[in-house]
Design an enzyme around this catalytic site. Structure first.
Site, PDB file in Angstrom:
ATOM      1  N   LYS A  59       3.704  30.806 -90.187  1.00 13.50           N
ATOM      2  CA  LYS A  59       3.860  32.229 -90.473  1.00 13.50           C
ATOM      3  C   LYS A  59       5.285  32.520 -90.944  1.00 13.50           C
ATOM      4  O   LYS A  59       6.147  31.679 -90.731  1.00 13.50           O
ATOM      5  CB  LYS A  59       3.507  33.056 -89.242  1.00 13.50           C
ATOM      6  CG  LYS A  59       4.261  32.638 -87.966  1.00 13.50           C
ATOM      7  CD  LYS A  59       5.417  33.476 -87.737  1.00 13.50           C
ATOM      8  CE  LYS A  59       6.625  32.758 -87.283  1.00 13.50           C
ATOM      9  NZ  LYS A  59       7.332  33.383 -86.239  1.00 13.50           N
TER      10      LYS A  59
ATOM     11  N   HIS B 182       1.468  30.291 -82.857  1.00 12.98           N
ATOM     12  CA  HIS B 182       1.573  29.454 -81.664  1.00 12.98           C
ATOM     13  C   HIS B 182       1.340  30.235 -80.368  1.00 12.98           C
ATOM     14  O   HIS B 182       1.034  29.641 -79.348  1.00 12.98           O
ATOM     15  CB  HIS B 182       2.894  28.674 -81.640  1.00 12.98           C
ATOM     16  CG  HIS B 182       4.070  29.457 -81.160  1.00 12.98           C
ATOM     17  ND1 HIS B 182       4.793  30.281 -81.972  1.00 12.98           N
ATOM     18  CD2 HIS B 182       4.642  29.548 -79.929  1.00 12.98           C
ATOM     19  CE1 HIS B 182       5.768  30.834 -81.269  1.00 12.98           C
ATOM     20  NE2 HIS B 182       5.701  30.420 -80.027  1.00 12.98           N
TER      21      HIS B 182
ATOM     22  N   LYS C   9      -0.864  29.134 -76.434  1.00 15.24           N
ATOM     23  CA  LYS C   9      -0.343  29.153 -75.067  1.00 15.24           C
ATOM     24  C   LYS C   9      -1.508  29.265 -74.090  1.00 15.24           C
ATOM     25  O   LYS C   9      -2.421  30.068 -74.288  1.00 15.24           O
ATOM     26  CB  LYS C   9       0.600  30.350 -74.867  1.00 15.24           C
ATOM     27  CG  LYS C   9       1.909  30.244 -75.664  1.00 15.24           C
ATOM     28  CD  LYS C   9       2.750  31.498 -75.438  1.00 15.24           C
ATOM     29  CE  LYS C   9       3.953  31.566 -76.359  1.00 15.24           C
ATOM     30  NZ  LYS C   9       5.053  30.682 -75.995  1.00 15.24           N
TER      31      LYS C   9
ATOM     32  N   GLU D  89      13.278  39.197 -76.029  1.00 11.17           N
ATOM     33  CA  GLU D  89      13.910  37.874 -76.015  1.00 11.17           C
ATOM     34  C   GLU D  89      15.413  38.056 -75.821  1.00 11.17           C
ATOM     35  O   GLU D  89      15.997  39.012 -76.335  1.00 11.17           O
ATOM     36  CB  GLU D  89      13.676  37.142 -77.329  1.00 11.17           C
ATOM     37  CG  GLU D  89      12.216  36.829 -77.609  1.00 11.17           C
ATOM     38  CD  GLU D  89      12.050  36.007 -78.882  1.00 11.17           C
ATOM     39  OE1 GLU D  89      11.794  34.813 -78.778  1.00 11.17           O
ATOM     40  OE2 GLU D  89      12.195  36.573 -79.978  1.00 11.17           O
TER      41      GLU D  89
ATOM     42  N   ASP E 261       8.200  38.794 -88.160  1.00 14.34           N
ATOM     43  CA  ASP E 261       8.355  37.544 -87.403  1.00 14.34           C
ATOM     44  C   ASP E 261       7.455  37.521 -86.175  1.00 14.34           C
ATOM     45  O   ASP E 261       6.892  36.483 -85.824  1.00 14.34           O
ATOM     46  CB  ASP E 261       9.835  37.402 -86.981  1.00 14.34           C
ATOM     47  CG  ASP E 261      10.118  36.086 -86.260  1.00 14.34           C
ATOM     48  OD1 ASP E 261       9.482  35.072 -86.600  1.00 14.34           O
ATOM     49  OD2 ASP E 261      11.001  36.065 -85.371  1.00 14.34           O
TER      50      ASP E 261
ATOM     51  N   HIS F 282       2.347  37.169 -83.776  1.00 13.65           N
ATOM     52  CA  HIS F 282       2.024  36.921 -82.373  1.00 13.65           C
ATOM     53  C   HIS F 282       1.463  38.133 -81.619  1.00 13.65           C
ATOM     54  O   HIS F 282       0.449  38.030 -80.932  1.00 13.65           O
ATOM     55  CB  HIS F 282       3.270  36.444 -81.630  1.00 13.65           C
ATOM     56  CG  HIS F 282       3.948  35.297 -82.303  1.00 13.65           C
ATOM     57  ND1 HIS F 282       3.265  34.275 -82.906  1.00 13.65           N
ATOM     58  CD2 HIS F 282       5.263  34.998 -82.470  1.00 13.65           C
ATOM     59  CE1 HIS F 282       4.120  33.394 -83.399  1.00 13.65           C
ATOM     60  NE2 HIS F 282       5.336  33.815 -83.159  1.00 13.65           N
TER      61      HIS F 282
ATOM     62  N   LYS G 132      15.402  40.737 -80.413  1.00 12.79           N
ATOM     63  CA  LYS G 132      16.381  39.691 -80.083  1.00 12.79           C
ATOM     64  C   LYS G 132      17.529  40.306 -79.278  1.00 12.79           C
ATOM     65  O   LYS G 132      17.842  41.488 -79.431  1.00 12.79           O
ATOM     66  CB  LYS G 132      16.957  39.089 -81.358  1.00 12.79           C
ATOM     67  CG  LYS G 132      15.915  38.479 -82.293  1.00 12.79           C
ATOM     68  CD  LYS G 132      15.373  37.180 -81.757  1.00 12.79           C
ATOM     69  CE  LYS G 132      14.406  36.534 -82.724  1.00 12.79           C
ATOM     70  NZ  LYS G 132      13.446  35.639 -82.083  1.00 12.79           N
TER      71      LYS G 132
END
Ligand code: BG6
Length: 482
Positions: A152, A182, A186, A220, A239, A244, A330
């Site tokens: 991605k 991803h 998980k 994060e 992103d 996600h 972030k």
């Protein structure tokens, strides 16, 4: 193009993995250590890896690079024999050597393996480089017997995603294409499906009649590291959210699939995306941490968001009127990955004033999607002693306490193996990705200004207005029990 059907092939066969972007960050941190594990654990019995990238490496220096990466980033310990064995499976072809050199390297690897090996092409490259790689694969005649994993973000808006899909489909069939996300690899994410559909207890209350709102919150503490070039062109929404967070939302919101198999699950996820209302810019807060503009590789006047929070509405019978609040960014105060479901409060309270009922928010069901997956159900209960004082209590479950914690595959390991087996259940379809870009259009065309926030905070102040009259669950008032 004459391609044999590869969907019937099982896992006990030999593979040549062609890894584009082999000397990049993802390869170093996740893909090479993941391939080492799958190979050392016998899950891919026969394997060769042909690395390729813009760097001028050769077989020997690539093997050194890979082993250093595995030693640094693998979560497991390997002995020298295992590492040497893995190194013997690695080859390298610089990208500038062209398709013929790549074809020769793959042919040489295949001649070392039994039978007719299959090919897995992993494109760990920036989006703008993807089609060039597809052309290289076509020119090298490496499309037959292959599957291709695309990283991605898949496009940057609907038009580019449609164009990318159209061009891809000129070379690969849809069932050969694995658009990786991803987060769906998980364990904790897949456990949402088990929790919802393997139990009779929760599904009946999984709707607007019982659920007040939902939060999917993935703050994060990380900053950009060495990824400024990627991040500047991408930002937090492309992103993390389009990929996600929307994928997790689909698992959380979808109807029960008719079967636990790829087409049924993909169809139900796509229905969620079809029911999503277009994302209105007024329901979005974009932020940028103070100091971002000074990061190496970042433009002095960059308007890229390093933070985004938004309200998403799903306009169907199950979810109409239930807001889904999503947040990620972030350099925030904590690294967390949670889904928190807030239930309606009781319609009427018989408890006396001052008893504490309702004072600590609604009952919540919380999933922690961290590697050590956890779950908690919070509710009001009586505080022991005289009178009727209420307190927030919780039932908590941690997978690691259950003796089942051992055999976890990391997300990339699981997904690489699924792609080799031809199982698309945990991957994104062309239709799904085009639709999420479509609902994103109002925001992408008219983004609200980025607001500054201090590193180590929870984002710009406007996040509180966005979620009012509710409140963000994070930071937790009470920690998880250890
Ligand atoms: C990646 C994003 O896909 O996911 C990163 O590009 C982000 O920016 C990462 O940090 C988070 O993944 P995880 O598994 O570390 O939570």
């Amino acid at each position: 193009m004459n391609q044999e059907d590869i969907n019937q092939l099982g896992p006990d066969e030999s593979y040549v993995v062609v890894l584009f972007g082999a000397s990049g960050d993802l390869s170093r941190r996740k893909l090479l250590p993941g391939l080492l594990h799958l190979s050392a654990a016998g899950m891919i019995p026969e394997l060769r890896i042909v690395g390729t990238s813009l760097d001028a490496l050769d077989d020997k220096s690539f093997a050194t690079f890979a082993l250093d990466a595995c030693k640094e980033f693998s979560s497991r310990k390997y002995n020298k024999e295992q590492l040497d064995k893995f190194a013997s499976k690695l080859r390298f072809v610089p990208q500038e050597a062209g398709p013929e050199a790549l074809a020769l390297a793959v042919a040489a690897c295949e001649s070392e393996l039994e039978g007719v090996p299959k090919r897995l092409h992993y494109l760990s490259v920036p989006p703008r480089a993807a089609l060039k790689v597809v052309k290289t694969l076509d020119d090298a005649d490496l499309v037959d017997r292959s599957r291709i994993i695309m990283e991605k973000p898949f496009g940057t808006d609907r038009r580019s995603a449609v164009a990318l899909n159209t061009r891809l489909h000129e070379t690969f069939r849809e069932e050969q294409i694995f658009r990786i996300d991803h987060f769906l690899g998980k364990e904790a994410a897949q456990n949402i499906l088990a929790f919802r559909f393997a139990n009779g207890l929760f599904e009946p209350i999984w709707n607007r009649n019982f659920i007040d709102h939902v939060q999917i919150d993935v703050p994060e503490t990380l900053s950009l590291g060495t990824r400024a070039a990627f991040y500047e062109a991408t930002g937090a929404y492309r992103d993390m959210v389009v990929t996600h967070l929307f994928q997790i939302l689909a698992f959380m919101a979808m109807e029960p699939p008719t079967a636990l198999e790829p087409s049924s699950i993909i169809e139900e996820k796509n229905k969620v995306f079809r029911s999503m209302k277009p994302i209105s810019p007024k329901n979005v807060v974009r932020g940028q941490y103070a100091g971002y503009l000074k990061e190496p590789g970042v433009a002095a006047d960059s308007e890229t968001e390093t933070f985004v929070a938004l309200k998403v509405e799903i306009d169907n019978w199950r979810w109409a009127g239930v807001p889904f609040y999503l947040r990620t960014g972030k350099r925030l105060a904590e690294g967390q990955r949670i889904i928190s479901i807030a239930f309606h409060e009781p319609p009427k309270s018989m408890f006396p004033p001052g008893s504490g009922v309702g004072q600590k928010g609604p009952d919540h069901l919380t999933f922690d999607l961290a590697d050590q997956s956890k779950m908690s159900l919070s509710f009001y209960g009586k505080r022991p002693g005289p009178g009727m004082k209420l307190d927030k209590l919780s039932l908590q479950f941690a997978m690691q306490d259950s003796e089942l914690g051992g055999d976890v595959l990391e997300a990339y390991e699981r997904l690489i193996l699924d792609a080799m087996r031809g199982d698309q259940t945990l991957f994104t379809s062309a239709e799904g990705i085009e639709r999420v870009w479509e609902v994103s259009a109002p925001l992408l065309e008219n983004p609200p200004p980025v607001r500054p926030y201090g590193p180590g905070t929870w984002g710009p102040n406007a996040i509180h207005q966005l979620i009012a009259p509710h409140a963000w669950r994070l930071p937790f008032e009470r920690d998880w029990r250890t």
